[in-house]
Design a protein around this motif. Structure first.
Motif, PDB file in Angstrom:
ATOM      1  N   VAL A   1       0.856  -1.179   0.000  1.00  0.00           N
ATOM      2  CA  VAL A   1       0.000   0.000   0.000  1.00  0.00           C
ATOM      3  C   VAL A   1       0.893   1.229   0.000  1.00  0.00           C
ATOM      4  O   VAL A   1       1.634   1.473   0.947  1.00  0.00           O
ATOM      5  N   GLU A   2       0.845   1.967  -1.098  1.00  0.00           N
ATOM      6  CA  GLU A   2       1.751   3.107  -1.268  1.00  0.00           C
ATOM      7  C   GLU A   2       1.160   4.386  -0.681  1.00  0.00           C
ATOM      8  O   GLU A   2       1.907   5.310  -0.349  1.00  0.00           O
ATOM      9  N   GLN A   3      -0.164   4.442  -0.610  1.00  0.00           N
ATOM     10  CA  GLN A   3      -0.781   5.680  -0.155  1.00  0.00           C
ATOM     11  C   GLN A   3      -2.209   5.425   0.314  1.00  0.00           C
ATOM     12  O   GLN A   3      -2.904   4.582  -0.234  1.00  0.00           O
ATOM     13  N   LEU A   4      -2.601   6.167   1.345  1.00  0.00           N
ATOM     14  CA  LEU A   4      -3.978   6.109   1.848  1.00  0.00           C
ATOM     15  C   LEU A   4      -4.600   7.490   1.664  1.00  0.00           C
ATOM     16  O   LEU A   4      -3.937   8.493   1.926  1.00  0.00           O
TER      17      LEU A   4
ATOM     18  N   GLN B   1       5.914   6.395  12.099  1.00  0.00           N
ATOM     19  CA  GLN B   1       5.956   6.930  10.731  1.00  0.00           C
ATOM     20  C   GLN B   1       7.374   7.366  10.419  1.00  0.00           C
ATOM     21  O   GLN B   1       8.135   7.730  11.317  1.00  0.00           O
ATOM     22  N   SER B   2       7.724   7.367   9.137  1.00  0.00           N
ATOM     23  CA  SER B   2       9.023   7.930   8.773  1.00  0.00           C
ATOM     24  C   SER B   2       8.843   9.367   8.301  1.00  0.00           C
ATOM     25  O   SER B   2       7.753   9.773   7.918  1.00  0.00           O
ATOM     26  N   ASP B   3       9.962  10.108   8.319  1.00  0.00           N
ATOM     27  CA  ASP B   3       9.928  11.515   7.920  1.00  0.00           C
ATOM     28  C   ASP B   3       9.349  11.643   6.521  1.00  0.00           C
ATOM     29  O   ASP B   3       9.730  10.889   5.621  1.00  0.00           O
ATOM     30  N   GLY B   4       8.450  12.574   6.338  1.00  0.00           N
ATOM     31  CA  GLY B   4       7.895  12.822   5.015  1.00  0.00           C
ATOM     32  C   GLY B   4       6.753  11.897   4.638  1.00  0.00           C
ATOM     33  O   GLY B   4       6.166  12.038   3.565  1.00  0.00           O
ATOM     34  N   SER B   5       6.455  10.915   5.493  1.00  0.00           N
ATOM     35  CA  SER B   5       5.355   9.981   5.215  1.00  0.00           C
ATOM     36  C   SER B   5       4.420   9.928   6.425  1.00  0.00           C
ATOM     37  O   SER B   5       4.412   8.958   7.186  1.00  0.00           O
TER      38      SER B   5
ATOM     39  N   THR C   1       0.881  -5.020   4.261  1.00  0.00           N
ATOM     40  CA  THR C   1       1.292  -3.675   4.662  1.00  0.00           C
ATOM     41  C   THR C   1       0.546  -3.341   5.953  1.00  0.00           C
ATOM     42  O   THR C   1      -0.656  -3.602   6.060  1.00  0.00           O
ATOM     43  N   CYS C   2       1.258  -2.768   6.926  1.00  0.00           N
ATOM     44  CA  CYS C   2       0.645  -2.413   8.205  1.00  0.00           C
ATOM     45  C   CYS C   2       0.612  -0.885   8.336  1.00  0.00           C
ATOM     46  O   CYS C   2       1.610  -0.211   8.087  1.00  0.00           O
ATOM     47  N   MET C   3      -0.548  -0.392   8.715  1.00  0.00           N
ATOM     48  CA  MET C   3      -0.806   1.056   8.679  1.00  0.00           C
ATOM     49  C   MET C   3      -1.614   1.482   9.892  1.00  0.00           C
ATOM     50  O   MET C   3      -2.420   0.701  10.389  1.00  0.00           O
TER      51      MET C   3
ATOM     52  N   GLY D   1       6.564   3.212   8.839  1.00  0.00           N
ATOM     53  CA  GLY D   1       7.933   3.083   8.316  1.00  0.00           C
ATOM     54  C   GLY D   1       8.031   3.201   6.807  1.00  0.00           C
ATOM     55  O   GLY D   1       8.841   2.512   6.182  1.00  0.00           O
ATOM     56  N   ASN D   2       7.204   4.058   6.237  1.00  0.00           N
ATOM     57  CA  ASN D   2       7.147   4.117   4.770  1.00  0.00           C
ATOM     58  C   ASN D   2       8.453   4.617   4.165  1.00  0.00           C
ATOM     59  O   ASN D   2       9.164   5.431   4.749  1.00  0.00           O
ATOM     60  N   TRP D   3       8.747   4.112   2.990  1.00  0.00           N
ATOM     61  CA  TRP D   3       9.905   4.557   2.236  1.00  0.00           C
ATOM     62  C   TRP D   3       9.385   4.950   0.861  1.00  0.00           C
ATOM     63  O   TRP D   3       8.982   4.091   0.087  1.00  0.00           O
ATOM     64  N   LEU D   4       9.353   6.239   0.604  1.00  0.00           N
ATOM     65  CA  LEU D   4       8.832   6.706  -0.684  1.00  0.00           C
ATOM     66  C   LEU D   4       9.731   6.224  -1.816  1.00  0.00           C
ATOM     67  O   LEU D   4      10.946   6.140  -1.653  1.00  0.00           O
ATOM     68  N   ARG D   5       9.120   5.941  -2.948  1.00  0.00           N
ATOM     69  CA  ARG D   5       9.895   5.510  -4.117  1.00  0.00           C
ATOM     70  C   ARG D   5      10.923   6.545  -4.537  1.00  0.00           C
ATOM     71  O   ARG D   5      11.948   6.211  -5.130  1.00  0.00           O
ATOM     72  N   THR D   6      10.596   7.804  -4.235  1.00  0.00           N
ATOM     73  CA  THR D   6      11.474   8.888  -4.657  1.00  0.00           C
ATOM     74  C   THR D   6      12.601   9.149  -3.657  1.00  0.00           C
ATOM     75  O   THR D   6      13.491   9.953  -3.912  1.00  0.00           O
ATOM     76  N   ALA D   7      12.573   8.473  -2.496  1.00  0.00           N
ATOM     77  CA  ALA D   7      13.585   8.735  -1.471  1.00  0.00           C
ATOM     78  C   ALA D   7      14.881   8.001  -1.800  1.00  0.00           C
ATOM     79  O   ALA D   7      14.854   6.904  -2.362  1.00  0.00           O
ATOM     80  N   PRO D   8      16.015   8.594  -1.421  1.00  0.00           N
ATOM     81  CA  PRO D   8      17.304   7.931  -1.681  1.00  0.00           C
ATOM     82  C   PRO D   8      17.347   6.563  -1.009  1.00  0.00           C
ATOM     83  O   PRO D   8      16.825   6.408   0.100  1.00  0.00           O
ATOM     84  N   GLY D   9      17.935   5.600  -1.658  1.00  0.00           N
ATOM     85  CA  GLY D   9      18.084   4.279  -1.056  1.00  0.00           C
ATOM     86  C   GLY D   9      16.901   3.367  -1.258  1.00  0.00           C
ATOM     87  O   GLY D   9      16.922   2.209  -0.845  1.00  0.00           O
ATOM     88  N   PHE D  10      15.851   3.892  -1.908  1.00  0.00           N
ATOM     89  CA  PHE D  10      14.687   3.038  -2.128  1.00  0.00           C
ATOM     90  C   PHE D  10      15.036   1.890  -3.057  1.00  0.00           C
ATOM     91  O   PHE D  10      15.717   2.065  -4.063  1.00  0.00           O
ATOM     92  N   ASN D  11      14.590   0.682  -2.705  1.00  0.00           N
ATOM     93  CA  ASN D  11      14.553  -0.409  -3.682  1.00  0.00           C
ATOM     94  C   ASN D  11      13.328  -1.247  -3.355  1.00  0.00           C
ATOM     95  O   ASN D  11      12.660  -1.028  -2.346  1.00  0.00           O
ATOM     96  N   ASP D  12      13.057  -2.217  -4.202  1.00  0.00           N
ATOM     97  CA  ASP D  12      11.805  -2.948  -4.086  1.00  0.00           C
ATOM     98  C   ASP D  12      11.647  -3.635  -2.731  1.00  0.00           C
ATOM     99  O   ASP D  12      10.553  -3.795  -2.222  1.00  0.00           O
ATOM    100  N   THR D  13      12.769  -4.040  -2.131  1.00  0.00           N
ATOM    101  CA  THR D  13      12.665  -4.778  -0.877  1.00  0.00           C
ATOM    102  C   THR D  13      12.476  -3.873   0.339  1.00  0.00           C
ATOM    103  O   THR D  13      12.230  -4.377   1.435  1.00  0.00           O
ATOM    104  N   THR D  14      12.585  -2.573   0.143  1.00  0.00           N
ATOM    105  CA  THR D  14      12.414  -1.717   1.311  1.00  0.00           C
ATOM    106  C   THR D  14      10.957  -1.709   1.778  1.00  0.00           C
ATOM    107  O   THR D  14      10.689  -1.401   2.930  1.00  0.00           O
TER     108      THR D  14
END
Ligand SMILES: *[C@@H]1O[C@H](CO)[C@@H](O)[C@H](O)[C@H]1NC(C)=O
Ligand SMILES: *[C@@H]1O[C@H](CO)[C@@H](O)[C@H](O)[C@H]1NC(C)=O
Ligand SMILES: *[C@@H]1O[C@H](CO)[C@@H](O)[C@H](O)[C@H]1NC(C)=O
Ligand SMILES: *[C@@H]1O[C@H](CO)[C@@H](O)[C@H](O)[C@H]1NC(C)=O
Length: 362
Positions: free
Chosen positions: A26-29, A92-96, A252-254, A47-60
């Protein structure tokens, strides 16, 4: 105009290249207004990791059960955790930020189909509805929550399992509209049928969604937890790698900040705005199926053909449709892509039609 074409050029490529390996979360609510349009500021998973954030990969963000390397892929163990290690606590993570929503609010959970809808022949033996997505809700989440304590245990009426939570929604992973851009016939048909302008969030793709409703009884000023479970099994005897089939579940846990109550959805059940921008619109059938009084009913939709263009739904028939499908997947005799296609044709959803479900299109 110019910006759109730049965005399109930029986004089409990465999504096209990535579909084969990417899985879904789940990318967004987003809260859904009474007319079916997304409204307000979106929220994100723990603990979301935006696709646009540095270090993102599919396993994050993906979390698979049974995990890679399991001794027996047909088994979910009692110790298998429901939430990814980065989503164990209500953090939550910063920015999410967390979504803020009223008790009783309608909420869209959006995820990418990653080819699982538009290129179904890539994974033999998978269910025609591309798996089933479940949303469970609770005011009493646990660190270390196990999948089996929740999934298949909690029920819509709250009497299942340890009774800490409820099943809020059951839907097809394929919401009937979503696509990633590729040259497969399903994607091409949907690009024509459900066109939209590329944007910086989705690119040229149209994300999938599951529309749920917070219980009207969710206490204001507290967190309400949603567990999203995508159950996407492989049937036995189809893929030679998995003669006994395999379980494949992603979660996904939210959490949601509950602030006050709303009755907007129920009061204006019939006010879905037609011809609205698909970038920010609920799925009409799922939205209409949300419970009028905001009680914790499990909303359901019937089996839909992945090639179907219809998104009509009827909650009554879903149990029947699911049963028909499950019966069918367990009897698929062969391994080939042809088998999948034959299957698509022979699953006459006539019985579903008879009970009011959507037909299989052709
Ligand atoms: C993906 O990112 C995680 C950190 O979020 C890191 O531990 C992992 O090594 C990365 N994987 C790849 C394949 O880069
Ligand atoms: C996996 O577990 C199932 C259910 O207990 C069992 O029937 C099957 O034989 C096991 N498969 C392997 C490869 O051990
Ligand atoms: C739906 O309602 C929202 C909130 O009231 C409003 O902002 C939006 O423009 C409406 N959408 C349509 C398509 O009428
Ligand atoms: C896509 O192609 C398959 C196989 O030829 C066919 O069964 C299916 O109906 C097609 N779907 C669409 C949406 O054209």
């Amino acid at each position: 105009m110019k910006l759109d074409s730049i965005i399109q050029t930029f986004w089409v490529l990465p999504t096209f290249v990535l579909f084969a390996t990417a899985h879904s979360w789940v990318e967004q609510l987003t809260v859904i207004a009474a007319n079916g349009t997304f409204t307000g500021t979106p929220g994100y998973a723990r603990g979301n990791w935006l696709r646009t954030a540095p270090g993102f990969n599919d396993t994050t963000m993906t979390y698979l059960i049974p995990p890679d390397g399991s001794a027996n892929v047909t088994l979910v163990l009692p110790t298998d955790k429901l939430c990814k290690n980065t989503q164990q606590t209500q953090t939550q993570s910063d920015g999410s930020p967390r979504l803020k929503a009223s008790a009783g609010a309608a909420i869209a959970l959006r995820y990418q189909e990653n080819g699982h809808v538009t290129l179904p022949w890539n994974q033999p033996g998978k269910p025609k509805n591309r798996g089933t997505v479940y949303v469970y809700g609770t005011t009493e989440p646990k660190v270390g929550e196990t999948l089996l304590d929740v999934h298949g245990a909690w029920t819509a009426d709250g009497t299942g399992g340890d009774k800490r939570g409820v099943l809020l929604s059951t839907q097809n992973f394929d919401d009937g509209r979503c696509y990633q851009i590729n040259t497969g016939n399903i994607s091409e048909a949907r690009q024509t049928e459900y066109p939209h302008q590329a944007n910086s969030l989705m690119g040229a793709d149209l994300w999938c969604q599951q529309d749920v409703q917070l219980p009207a009884t969710a206490p204001s000023g507290k967190l309400y937890t949603l567990y999203w479970v995508w159950d996407w099994p492989t049937a036995p005897g189809v893929d030679p790698t998995y003669p006994q089939g395999k379980k494949e579940i992603y979660t996904t846990c939210m959490d949601i900040d509950v602030t006050g109550t709303t009755t907007s959805h129920s009061q204006e059940q019939d006010s879905y705005a037609t011809d609205q921008n698909l970038d920010s619109a609920a799925i009409p059938s799922e939205f209409a199926d949300l419970d009028e009084d905001g009680s914790a009913k499990a909303t359901q939709s019937p089996l839909e053909s992945s090639s179907s263009s219809s998104s009509a739904a009827s909650s009554e028939s879903s149990a029947t449709a699911t049963t028909i499908w499950q019966t069918f997947t367990s009897t698929i005799p062969t391994v080939t892509e042809t088998a999948w296609r034959t299957m698509e044709k022979t699953v006459t959803v006539r019985e579903c039609q008879a009970t009011g479900a959507t037909s299989a299109g052709q």
